[in-house]
Structures are given as structure tokens and as C-alpha cells.
Design a protein around this motif. Structure first.
Motif: not given
Length: 168
Positions: A125-138
Motif C-alpha cells: 500500500x501507498x497512502x498519499x496526502x497532498x494538501x499543497x496550496x489547498x488551505x490557501x485556495x479552496x
């Protein structure tokens, strides 16, 4: 006389309608490759420079100039911190440290970052979390392409979809 009024009016209407038609898109493109012979995950990130600096300023309350002629070593350290907090990978359920290697500017407005995770044996399994720039711009969307074991997959990360579990 009518032509003198109608043509300029049409010109103004065209310009105004065009201005509303052009809307900036907010997208980052990420590539995660598993190099089995090197037992390594290789990560390439492509992010718009202005958006990245705006996001880091909002998060850390400090103006940054990453990817510009005004960039400082402190800006690069903040970039590394930002990436490590917003792009995470778990291999077989275990969080792995991502090592930032280098960066370069592409097409004057895109920052390309190179990173890696070493000592990665075959995984299920490979779990990726990618929140780059998401908190800045929805409206931010992060397209992530993953290549492993002769399989290519693509995942779209958004404000409502920040994490994905891939099974091999």
C-alpha cells in the motif's frame, strides 16, 4: 453616425466578456515514481511560484520569495518545511521521511522540486496526502501521477479529497 457608436460599443463588450472568460486555474502537478532497482520513491512537484509564496505567507506570516531573484536561504528552508507538512507518504501504513533534493524554475512561473524516499522495498500500500496550496485556495487541485510495478495511476487531490490509499 450609428457605426461610430456601435463598433466601439461592441469592442468594449468583447473586451469585458473576454476578461471574465479568462480565469486563472489553480493546479499543481506531482509525479511519484517507484524505482525498484534503487529501492526509492522519486518525487517531482510542479507548483506555481506566486501561489506557493502566497500560501507560505498566509501560513507562516512571513513574506517569501521562493523561485525569484529575491529568494533567501531562509525562504528555501520555509519551502522545505511547507512541503514536508503538506505532502506526506505512508508506505505499508508507515509514514516515511521525504528528503528534499533540489529545485529549479521552469517557464519563469513554475517551481519544480525534486525529493525522494530511500530504503523502500516492495510494498502493498501507498497512502498519499497532498494538501499543497489547498488551505490557501479552496479551488486548488493537485494532480498526482504514481508509477509503480509497471502500473500508472493518477489521483486528483482537492479541498474535499486530500488523501488516497493505493493498493498494489
Amino acid at each position: 453616425m450609428k457605426k461610430k457608436v456601435v463598433f466601439p460599443l461592441l469592442g468594449v463588450l468583447f473586451i469585458l466578456s473576454s476578461a471574465f472568460a479568462f480565469h486563472k486555474f489553480y493546479v499543481g502537478v506531482f509525479q511519484v515514481n517507484y524505482a525498484a532497482e534503487k529501492k526509492m520513491l522519486q518525487i517531482t512537484s510542479r507548483i506555481f511560484i506566486d501561489d506557493l509564496n502566497n500560501a507560505m505567507e498566509k501560513k507562516y506570516h512571513k513574506k517569501t520569495f521562493v523561485g525569484t531573484s529575491k529568494e533567501t536561504p531562509a525562504d528555501v528552508e520555509l519551502l522545505k518545511k511547507y512541503l514536508s507538512e503538506h505532502f506526506l507518504i505512508k508506505v505499508n501504513g508507515q509514514l516515511k521521511a521525504i528528503t528534499f533534493l533540489s529545485k529549479e524554475v521552469e517557464a519563469d512561473d513554475v517551481l519544480v522540486c525534486y525529493s525522494r524516499i530511500k530504503d523502500v522495498d516492495k510494498f502493498k500500500t501507498l497512502e498519499i496526502s497532498n494538501t499543497i496550496l489547498v488551505d490557501w485556495n479552496s479551488e486548488q487541485q493537485n494532480i498526482t501521477h504514481i508509477s509503480a510495478f509497471d502500473t500508472k495511476r493518477s489521483v486528483l487531490f482537492t479541498e474535499s479529497s486530500r488523501k488516497e490509499l493505493l493498493k498494489y
